[in-house]
Scaffold this motif. Structure first.
Motif, PDB file in Angstrom:
ATOM      1  N   GLY A 185      70.743  20.074  49.028  1.00 52.73           N
ATOM      2  CA  GLY A 185      69.610  19.765  49.273  1.00 52.73           C
ATOM      3  C   GLY A 185      69.871  18.481  49.699  1.00 52.73           C
ATOM      4  N   VAL A 186      68.352  17.812  50.215  1.00 53.48           N
ATOM      5  CA  VAL A 186      68.265  16.362  50.456  1.00 53.48           C
ATOM      6  C   VAL A 186      68.563  15.262  49.586  1.00 53.48           C
ATOM      7  CG1 VAL A 186      67.446  16.743  52.681  1.00 53.48           C
ATOM      8  CG2 VAL A 186      66.155  17.075  51.087  1.00 53.48           C
ATOM      9  N   TYR A 187      68.127  16.257  48.537  1.00 54.76           N
ATOM     10  CA  TYR A 187      67.627  15.338  46.618  1.00 54.76           C
ATOM     11  C   TYR A 187      68.995  14.931  45.914  1.00 54.76           C
ATOM     12  CZ  TYR A 187      62.551  15.049  49.223  1.00 54.76           C
ATOM     13  OH  TYR A 187      62.138  15.062  50.108  1.00 54.76           O
ATOM     14  N   ALA A 188      70.172  16.535  46.582  1.00 52.82           N
ATOM     15  CA  ALA A 188      70.809  16.387  45.925  1.00 52.82           C
ATOM     16  C   ALA A 188      71.788  15.597  44.336  1.00 52.82           C
ATOM     17  CB  ALA A 188      71.511  17.195  45.841  1.00 52.82           C
ATOM     18  N   THR A 189      72.026  13.911  45.826  1.00 57.68           N
ATOM     19  CA  THR A 189      72.253  13.434  45.241  1.00 57.68           C
ATOM     20  C   THR A 189      71.332  12.235  44.391  1.00 57.68           C
ATOM     21  OG1 THR A 189      74.165  13.524  46.542  1.00 57.68           O
ATOM     22  CG2 THR A 189      73.911  11.533  45.259  1.00 57.68           C
ATOM     23  N   ALA A 190      70.443  11.577  44.943  1.00 53.42           N
ATOM     24  CA  ALA A 190      69.406  11.155  45.123  1.00 53.42           C
ATOM     25  C   ALA A 190      68.662  11.578  43.565  1.00 53.42           C
ATOM     26  CB  ALA A 190      68.384  10.625  45.968  1.00 53.42           C
ATOM     27  N   SER A 191      68.462  12.480  43.694  1.00 51.57           N
ATOM     28  CA  SER A 191      67.194  13.030  41.958  1.00 51.57           C
ATOM     29  C   SER A 191      68.484  12.122  40.669  1.00 51.57           C
ATOM     30  CB  SER A 191      67.057  14.701  42.627  1.00 51.57           C
ATOM     31  OG  SER A 191      68.438  15.544  42.982  1.00 51.57           O
ATOM     32  N   LYS A 192      69.155  12.519  40.697  1.00 55.20           N
ATOM     33  CA  LYS A 192      70.094  12.300  39.525  1.00 55.20           C
ATOM     34  C   LYS A 192      70.036  10.879  39.404  1.00 55.20           C
ATOM     35  CE  LYS A 192      73.384  15.308  40.264  1.00 55.20           C
ATOM     36  NZ  LYS A 192      73.439  16.403  41.439  1.00 55.20           N
ATOM     37  N   LYS A 193      69.173   9.649  40.346  1.00 54.86           N
ATOM     38  CA  LYS A 193      68.831   8.482  39.638  1.00 54.86           C
ATOM     39  C   LYS A 193      67.445   8.210  39.715  1.00 54.86           C
ATOM     40  CE  LYS A 193      73.356   6.306  41.449  1.00 54.86           C
ATOM     41  NZ  LYS A 193      73.525   5.417  42.477  1.00 54.86           N
ATOM     42  N   TRP A 194      66.433   8.746  39.460  1.00 59.91           N
ATOM     43  CA  TRP A 194      65.060   9.244  39.370  1.00 59.91           C
ATOM     44  C   TRP A 194      64.266   9.488  38.568  1.00 59.91           C
ATOM     45  CZ3 TRP A 194      63.817  13.467  43.184  1.00 59.91           C
ATOM     46  CH2 TRP A 194      63.735  13.192  44.796  1.00 59.91           C
ATOM     47  N   PHE A 195      65.506   9.391  37.270  1.00 58.94           N
ATOM     48  CA  PHE A 195      64.811   8.763  35.889  1.00 58.94           C
ATOM     49  C   PHE A 195      65.699   8.376  34.869  1.00 58.94           C
ATOM     50  CE2 PHE A 195      63.681  10.328  31.250  1.00 58.94           C
ATOM     51  CZ  PHE A 195      62.035  10.185  31.522  1.00 58.94           C
ATOM     52  N   ARG A 196      65.450   7.132  34.591  1.00 53.19           N
ATOM     53  CA  ARG A 196      66.361   6.503  33.874  1.00 53.19           C
ATOM     54  C   ARG A 196      65.524   5.434  32.292  1.00 53.19           C
ATOM     55  NH1 ARG A 196      71.023   4.616  36.620  1.00 53.19           N
ATOM     56  NH2 ARG A 196      71.768   6.557  37.797  1.00 53.19           N
ATOM     57  N   SER A 197      63.991   5.960  32.786  1.00 54.24           N
ATOM     58  CA  SER A 197      63.320   5.919  31.060  1.00 54.24           C
ATOM     59  C   SER A 197      63.141   6.610  29.744  1.00 54.24           C
ATOM     60  CB  SER A 197      61.537   5.807  31.924  1.00 54.24           C
ATOM     61  OG  SER A 197      61.150   5.638  33.553  1.00 54.24           O
ATOM     62  N   SER A 198      63.271   4.960  29.004  1.00 52.28           N
ATOM     63  CA  SER A 198      63.134   5.768  27.678  1.00 52.28           C
ATOM     64  C   SER A 198      61.363   5.835  26.656  1.00 52.28           C
ATOM     65  CB  SER A 198      63.479   4.680  26.804  1.00 52.28           C
ATOM     66  OG  SER A 198      63.755   4.508  25.463  1.00 52.28           O
ATOM     67  N   LEU A 199      61.340   6.602  25.974  1.00 52.58           N
ATOM     68  CA  LEU A 199      59.827   6.914  25.037  1.00 52.58           C
ATOM     69  C   LEU A 199      59.750   5.231  24.972  1.00 52.58           C
ATOM     70  CD1 LEU A 199      59.561  10.187  23.931  1.00 52.58           C
ATOM     71  CD2 LEU A 199      58.167   8.951  26.017  1.00 52.58           C
ATOM     72  N   LYS A 200      60.632   4.523  24.104  1.00 53.47           N
ATOM     73  CA  LYS A 200      60.416   3.118  24.036  1.00 53.47           C
ATOM     74  C   LYS A 200      59.464   2.470  24.241  1.00 53.47           C
ATOM     75  CE  LYS A 200      64.739   3.036  21.018  1.00 53.47           C
ATOM     76  NZ  LYS A 200      66.629   3.586  21.909  1.00 53.47           N
ATOM     77  N   ASP A 201      59.645   2.811  25.850  1.00 49.04           N
ATOM     78  CA  ASP A 201      58.586   1.603  26.825  1.00 49.04           C
ATOM     79  C   ASP A 201      57.850   2.195  28.389  1.00 49.04           C
ATOM     80  OD1 ASP A 201      57.748  -0.508  27.895  1.00 49.04           O
ATOM     81  OD2 ASP A 201      59.516  -1.388  28.041  1.00 49.04           O
ATOM     82  N   PRO A 202      56.968   3.064  27.371  1.00 50.11           N
ATOM     83  CA  PRO A 202      56.354   3.766  28.296  1.00 50.11           C
ATOM     84  C   PRO A 202      55.383   2.679  29.690  1.00 50.11           C
ATOM     85  CG  PRO A 202      56.212   4.791  26.147  1.00 50.11           C
ATOM     86  CD  PRO A 202      56.609   3.074  26.173  1.00 50.11           C
ATOM     87  N   LYS A 203      55.743   1.941  28.914  1.00 50.69           N
ATOM     88  CA  LYS A 203      54.620   0.860  30.143  1.00 50.69           C
ATOM     89  C   LYS A 203      55.996   0.158  31.404  1.00 50.69           C
ATOM     90  CE  LYS A 203      52.201  -3.621  30.342  1.00 50.69           C
ATOM     91  NZ  LYS A 203      51.973  -4.752  29.216  1.00 50.69           N
ATOM     92  N   ALA A 204      57.504   0.031  30.751  1.00 50.81           N
ATOM     93  CA  ALA A 204      57.990  -0.198  32.033  1.00 50.81           C
ATOM     94  C   ALA A 204      58.453   1.408  32.301  1.00 50.81           C
ATOM     95  CB  ALA A 204      59.176  -0.838  31.054  1.00 50.81           C
ATOM     96  N   ALA A 205      58.494   2.496  32.442  1.00 52.50           N
ATOM     97  CA  ALA A 205      58.633   3.751  32.748  1.00 52.50           C
ATOM     98  C   ALA A 205      57.069   3.591  33.723  1.00 52.50           C
ATOM     99  CB  ALA A 205      58.548   4.551  31.884  1.00 52.50           C
ATOM    100  N   ALA A 206      56.157   3.517  33.205  1.00 49.81           N
ATOM    101  CA  ALA A 206      55.065   3.487  34.622  1.00 49.81           C
ATOM    102  C   ALA A 206      54.635   2.603  35.052  1.00 49.81           C
ATOM    103  CB  ALA A 206      53.288   3.623  33.617  1.00 49.81           C
ATOM    104  N   MET A 207      55.387   1.395  34.843  1.00 55.77           N
ATOM    105  CA  MET A 207      55.489   0.225  35.765  1.00 55.77           C
ATOM    106  C   MET A 207      56.406   0.771  37.324  1.00 55.77           C
ATOM    107  SD  MET A 207      53.212  -2.149  35.509  1.00 55.77           S
ATOM    108  CE  MET A 207      53.645  -3.123  37.231  1.00 55.77           C
ATOM    109  N   LYS A 208      57.857   0.725  36.557  1.00 54.14           N
ATOM    110  CA  LYS A 208      58.724   1.382  37.708  1.00 54.14           C
ATOM    111  C   LYS A 208      58.041   2.379  39.024  1.00 54.14           C
ATOM    112  CE  LYS A 208      63.629   3.716  37.641  1.00 54.14           C
ATOM    113  NZ  LYS A 208      63.437   3.581  39.332  1.00 54.14           N
ATOM    114  N   TRP A 209      57.206   3.212  38.292  1.00 53.04           N
ATOM    115  CA  TRP A 209      56.687   4.329  39.320  1.00 53.04           C
ATOM    116  C   TRP A 209      56.136   3.882  40.261  1.00 53.04           C
ATOM    117  CZ3 TRP A 209      56.234   7.835  33.913  1.00 53.04           C
ATOM    118  CH2 TRP A 209      57.728   7.966  33.906  1.00 53.04           C
ATOM    119  N   ALA A 210      55.211   2.643  39.533  1.00 58.98           N
ATOM    120  CA  ALA A 210      54.050   2.299  40.117  1.00 58.98           C
ATOM    121  C   ALA A 210      54.200   1.652  41.259  1.00 58.98           C
ATOM    122  CB  ALA A 210      52.822   1.833  39.356  1.00 58.98           C
TER     123      ALA A 210
END
Ligand code: DCM
Ligand code: DCM
Ligand code: DCM
Ligand code: ZN
Ligand code: ZN
Length: 269
Positions: A185-210
């Motif tokens: 699939g076109v996202y098979a490799t890339a998608s493994k790196k799409w989520f690197r976030s932690s519940l310890k820092d929801p602000k950092a997670a949402a800021m990364k996505w934004a």
């Protein structure tokens, strides 16, 4: 996003979450159907117009005061207003859902908000101030008049899928899930790196996505500035560039929503 976009993100997440997470969502939302997340994915767009729901209107976006196409960036202190924004909303509703999980209490609204806002934060114009997130820019798609925001929310997805309902979203999500899960699939490799976030820092997670999403304002939404598209037909090269961005953003939002819900419910992804 419009109805199809939000339901597509929800269906992708539904295809990726753990069984325990799915069971938790069904319990909290009071719906044992496989469509449970897709069914509530657009609830926040009607709630904001209900009596007492107006407070949530600014939670659907963060108006990044950047300078597309020359520079794109999101700055929490500059761009999140006192009334709140999509980043603070994700932070707060994550906390509310966590507190209820820890207490063993049922609180559906924060779950419904999270399903919706993890979708909207992946729409580039929900992370952009220019023209009120593109609402003030007039464009045409196959001869029909749209504003640029609605073109990205709805018109392009209708043109991609050929439909406007939840069945369309289910089919669209099946194709995008295959692009994530199939080894070729076109996202098979890339998608493994799409989520690197932690519940310890929801602000950092949402800021990364934004921040990552806002970057597409410079490259795909306003690549030659607003005057290059004002009043123009977008069904040519502009649309060709937009399609892979829309599809990747659907897929990323689905992957991240699934991982975020798995973290909330099970403590692991
Ligand atoms: N953050 C950001 N831009 C800001 C403020 C914060 O991107 N203007 C992000 C980066 C940090 C996270 O939020 O990892 C937490 O920030 P703080 O330490 O301000 O809570
Ligand atoms: N919107 C946005 N940023 C803004 C204003 C609005 O992303 N600064 C979004 C919210 C809706 C759409 O644009 O998805 C239309 O907004 P409204 O219904 O408030 O006109
Ligand atoms: N579909 C899609 N992308 C395609 C083809 C189809 O997302 N390239 C989705 C949207 C359609 C659904 O599949 O509503 C059914 O498509 P079809 O009529 O081709 O089976
Ligand atoms: Zn929108
Ligand atoms: Zn919304």
């Amino acid at each position: 996003w419009g109805t199809v976009g939000h339901a597509t993100v929800a269906y992708i997440a539904t295809g990726l979450i753990k069984n325990e997470t799915a069971a938790y969502c069904k319990k909290v939302l009071g719906d044992q159907s496989a469509n449970v997340l897709a069914s509530i994915a657009s609830w926040a767009d009607s709630y904001r117009y209900e009596a007492g729901g107006g407070f949530s209107t600014p939670f659907h976006w963060i108006d990044a005061i950047d300078n597309p196409p020359y520079s794109c960036d999101v700055d929490y202190d500059r761009d999140c207003t006192d009334a709140g924004c999509i980043v603070s909303a994700i932070m707060n509703y994550t906390t509310i859902q966590r507190v209820n999980i820890a207490a063993g209490t049922i609180e559906p609204d924060s779950l419904k908000f999270l399903v919706h806002f993890l979708g909207d934060i992946h729409q580039p114009l929900h992370d952009e101030n220019y023209g009120a997130g593109g609402n003030n820019i007039t464009v045409y798609v196959d001869g029909s008049k749209w504003n640029l925001h609605a073109a990205w929310d709805t018109a392009f997805i209708t043109k991609i899928t050929g439909g406007t309902n939840i069945t369309t979203a289910k089919a669209f999500s099946t194709r995008l899930l295959a692009s994530i899960q199939s080894p070729t699939g076109v996202y098979a490799t890339a998608s493994k790196k799409w989520f690197r976030s932690s519940l310890k820092d929801p602000k950092a997670a949402a800021m990364k996505w934004a921040t990552e999403t806002n970057n597409y304002v410079c490259t795909a939404v306003l690549p030659q500035g607003p005057l290059a598209i004002e009043g123009k037909e977008l069904n040519g090269t502009y649309y060709q560039v937009a399609v892979p961005v829309v599809e990747e953003q659907m897929a990323k939002a689905g992957v991240r929503l699934a991982a975020w819900l798995d973290l909330l419910v099970t403590g692991s992804t």
